[in-house]
Enzyme design. Structure first.
Site, PDB file in Angstrom:
ATOM      1  CG  PHE A  99      -1.920   1.028   1.413  1.00 46.85           C
ATOM      2  CD1 PHE A  99      -3.015   1.241   0.413  1.00 46.85           C
ATOM      3  CD2 PHE A  99      -1.851   1.894   2.451  1.00 46.85           C
ATOM      4  CE1 PHE A  99      -3.864   2.280   0.667  1.00 46.85           C
ATOM      5  CE2 PHE A  99      -2.730   2.991   2.658  1.00 46.85           C
ATOM      6  CZ  PHE A  99      -3.675   3.196   1.390  1.00 46.85           C
ATOM      7  CG  ASP A 170       2.813  -1.552   6.395  1.00 50.98           C
ATOM      8  OD1 ASP A 170       2.121  -1.911   7.145  1.00 50.98           O
ATOM      9  OD2 ASP A 170       2.853  -1.094   5.590  1.00 50.98           O
ATOM     10  CG  HIS A 173      -1.599  -6.729   5.463  1.00 44.87           C
ATOM     11  ND1 HIS A 173      -1.036  -7.094   4.482  1.00 44.87           N
ATOM     12  CD2 HIS A 173      -2.324  -5.458   5.495  1.00 44.87           C
ATOM     13  CE1 HIS A 173      -1.657  -6.260   3.468  1.00 44.87           C
ATOM     14  NE2 HIS A 173      -2.250  -5.353   4.077  1.00 44.87           N
ATOM     15  CD  GLN A 196      -9.685   0.220   5.046  1.00 51.76           C
ATOM     16  OE1 GLN A 196      -9.167  -0.724   5.033  1.00 51.76           O
ATOM     17  NE2 GLN A 196     -10.700   0.783   4.338  1.00 51.76           N
ATOM     18  CE  LYS A 199      -6.015  -2.550   5.682  1.00 52.56           C
ATOM     19  NZ  LYS A 199      -4.561  -1.788   5.652  1.00 52.56           N
ATOM     20  NE  ARG A 228      -2.080  19.287  25.147  1.00 56.19           N
ATOM     21  CZ  ARG A 228      -3.352  19.212  24.531  1.00 56.19           C
ATOM     22  NH1 ARG A 228      -3.698  18.121  24.252  1.00 56.19           N
ATOM     23  NH2 ARG A 228      -3.909  20.129  24.194  1.00 56.19           N
ATOM     24  CE1 TYR A 235      -1.768  26.811  24.062  1.00 56.80           C
ATOM     25  CE2 TYR A 235      -0.141  28.535  25.297  1.00 56.80           C
ATOM     26  CZ  TYR A 235      -1.045  27.899  24.028  1.00 56.80           C
ATOM     27  OH  TYR A 235      -0.925  28.669  23.095  1.00 56.80           O
ATOM     28  NE  ARG A 245      -6.798  14.308  21.178  1.00 53.49           N
ATOM     29  CZ  ARG A 245      -6.556  15.737  21.023  1.00 53.49           C
ATOM     30  NH1 ARG A 245      -5.360  16.114  21.247  1.00 53.49           N
ATOM     31  NH2 ARG A 245      -7.377  16.673  20.305  1.00 53.49           N
TER      32      ARG A 245
HETATM   33  C1  LIG Z   1      -4.157  -0.666   5.250  1.00 52.81           C
HETATM   34  C2  LIG Z   1      -2.667  -0.547   5.066  1.00 52.81           C
HETATM   35  C3  LIG Z   1      -1.917   0.558   5.552  1.00 52.81           C
HETATM   36  C4  LIG Z   1      -2.575   1.822   5.965  1.00 52.81           C
HETATM   37  O1  LIG Z   1      -3.559   1.658   6.773  1.00 52.81           O
HETATM   38  P1  LIG Z   1      -5.010   2.758   6.763  1.00 52.81           P
HETATM   39  O2  LIG Z   1      -5.306   2.645   8.101  1.00 52.81           O
HETATM   40  O3  LIG Z   1      -5.764   2.453   5.667  1.00 52.81           O
HETATM   41  O4  LIG Z   1      -4.296   4.129   6.705  1.00 52.81           O
HETATM   42  C5  LIG Z   1      -0.453   0.474   5.422  1.00 52.81           C
HETATM   43  N1  LIG Z   1       0.212  -0.373   5.095  1.00 52.81           N
HETATM   44  C6  LIG Z   1      -0.592  -1.852   4.348  1.00 52.81           C
HETATM   45  C7  LIG Z   1       0.281  -2.709   3.805  1.00 52.81           C
HETATM   46  C8  LIG Z   1      -1.836  -1.499   4.597  1.00 52.81           C
HETATM   47  O5  LIG Z   1      -2.566  -2.748   3.679  1.00 52.81           O
END
Ligand SMILES: *Cc1c(COP(=O)(O)O)cnc(C)c1O
Length: 414
Positions: A99, A170, A173, A196, A199, A228, A235, A245
């Site tokens: 991605f 990353d 998955h 997301q 997922k 922060r 502040y 967040r």
């Molecule tokens: C879904 C995904 C992301 C990003 O996630 P989002 O929550 O959609 O921003 C990053 N890397 C990989 C391999 C993904 O499949």
């Protein structure tokens, strides 16, 4: 197996191998309903107890000491890299079969993504090719655990220690995946997750960074919460952070989703094993390699390659024929990430920083990047989604039957 046993392909007028719907997504029941309504009625909608609890539970689930929830997986990767000190003038090594966020996170950190090819049989970065891409500017390696199978973290960890590189996973998955008994996303310096909608656990959107390093956890927390300081007045701002967040609605939903994850992960793995067994030995169909060090592992996608010259049918026609059999599937990425206009026109903005920037002192030209395995994967891979792996064993058998039927009739279908 004769055509009489496997039957006539649906594209040629036969009965589809699979009838009826596949499991719906997202999955929810009383657990999610109570979670969301509970937050609604409490009036506490903002970044509080539910988010804290989800951070703790998810970090523990993946064997990490700290979890920092955030808005989405893209943000998680940016926070992880920036928190780990990746910045201007540096390079980070990424795979090209992923991605877009894997590489844009590096750009957002003002660093330069350097693409290293994948292995054709796992679609993960080829750990054996990373060292050749390391320069005096390389600061990090970003493996993607594609589809839920970890990249070779033994080799990547060894290389990172020897060459003093940060490892930012990353792990978008990687929910529920372990590598040699430790959770994905907790294997390097930091790991980013996505929640997301597509997922394996989801609140529509959502993300998390995991780390074992307490200072890094504090930095990432600060970056995600407008800079922060820990236990400091509201502040007092220390870092150039942002508002990343998570809401209490997301936290509560994800706590409910997490209760279902072990069972769903086991079901997907069981069904994937049925597919692995059933699809083995079909000429021209190459299943992806499993790795005994990844146990258990999640499946965000189930993939295999169709080699046209061996299978006797183009990948496009195969996808069409399999869909006609009542088996939804798709070809995935149409080209490696570096072929996107973003890279082909040398970055963004009037200065093209960071890929062509005085501070970098070099010029990265992505029009000259060619990763042959990633190019090939984009031509050959077929994906089934994680939601299909929540169906029954007879549904997996229908997929196998459909594929065999298509193979037996390849010459009539082409
Ligand atoms: C879904 C995904 C992301 C990003 O996630 P989002 O929550 O959609 O921003 C990053 N890397 C990989 C391999 C993904 O499949």
């Amino acid at each position: 197996m004769g055509a009489s046993i496997v039957g006539t392909p649906a594209l040629l007028g036969g009965e589809p191998a699979h009838r009826g719907p596949w499991p719906a997504w997202p999955v929810h029941d009383e657990r999610e309903r109570e979670a969301v309504l509970g937050v609604l009625e409490s009036g506490k909608w903002w970044y509080g107890e539910r988010v804290r609890e989800f951070e703790e539970r998810f970090a523990a689930f993946q064997d990490a000491r700290f979890g920092i929830a955030c808005t989405n997986g893209t943000a998680a990767l940016e926070l992880a890299l920036i928190g780990a000190g990746i910045g201007a003038g540096m390079e980070a090594i990424v795979p090209p079969y992923t991605f877009v966020a894997t590489a844009t996170a590096v750009l957002k950190a003002n660093a330069v993504p350097v693409f290293v090819d994948i292995e054709l049989d796992t679609l993960n970065i080829d750990a054996g090719q990373i060292e050749a891409a390391v320069t005096d500017k390389t600061a990090a390696v970003m493996p993607v655990h594609f589809g839920g199978l970890p990249a070779d973290m033994d080799r990547i960890g060894e290389l990172a220690r020897r060459r003093q590189l940060r490892v930012v996973e990353d792990s978008a998955h990687g929910w529920g995946t372990k590598w040699r008994g430790k959770g994905a996303g907790a294997l390097g310096d930091a790991g980013g997750f996505s929640f997301q909608l597509s997922k394996n656990i989801t609140a529509g959107e959502g993300g998390m960074v995991l780390t074992d390093n307490p200072e890094l956890a504090d930095t990432i927390r600060s970056l995600s919460n407008v800079g922060r300081g820990k236990d400091r007045p509201w502040y007092e701002h220390y870092l150039t952070g942002g508002n990343y967040r998570m809401t209490e609605f997301q936290g509560a939903l994800l706590l409910a989703q997490l209760t279902r994850l072990p069972e769903q992960t086991a079901l997907r793995a069981k069904n994937a094993a049925v597919l692995n067994a059933g699809l083995a030995g079909i000429e021209g169909l190459h299943p992806l390699r499993e790795d005994p060090r990844a146990n258990p592992r999640s499946y965000h996608l189930y993939g295999f390659r169709i080699v046209e010259a061996e299978f006797g049918l183009s990948r496009e026609r195969f996808v069409e024929a399999l869909r006609a059999e009542g088996v939804p599937c798709g070809p995935g990425y149409p080209h490696p990430l570096y072929r996107n206009p973003l890279f082909q026109r040398k970055g963004t903005g009037p200065t093209y920083c960071p890929v062509s920037c005085p501070y970098y002192g070099r010029e990265m030209d992505y029009t000259r990047v060619v990763c042959p395995n990633a190019e090939r994967a984009c031509r050959e891979v077929v994906w089934l989604s994680q939601t299909m792996l929540l169906a029954g064993e007879e549904d997996m058998e229908a997929i196998v039957c459909a594929v065999r039927r298509i193979r037996e009739n390849a010459s009539r279908l082409s």
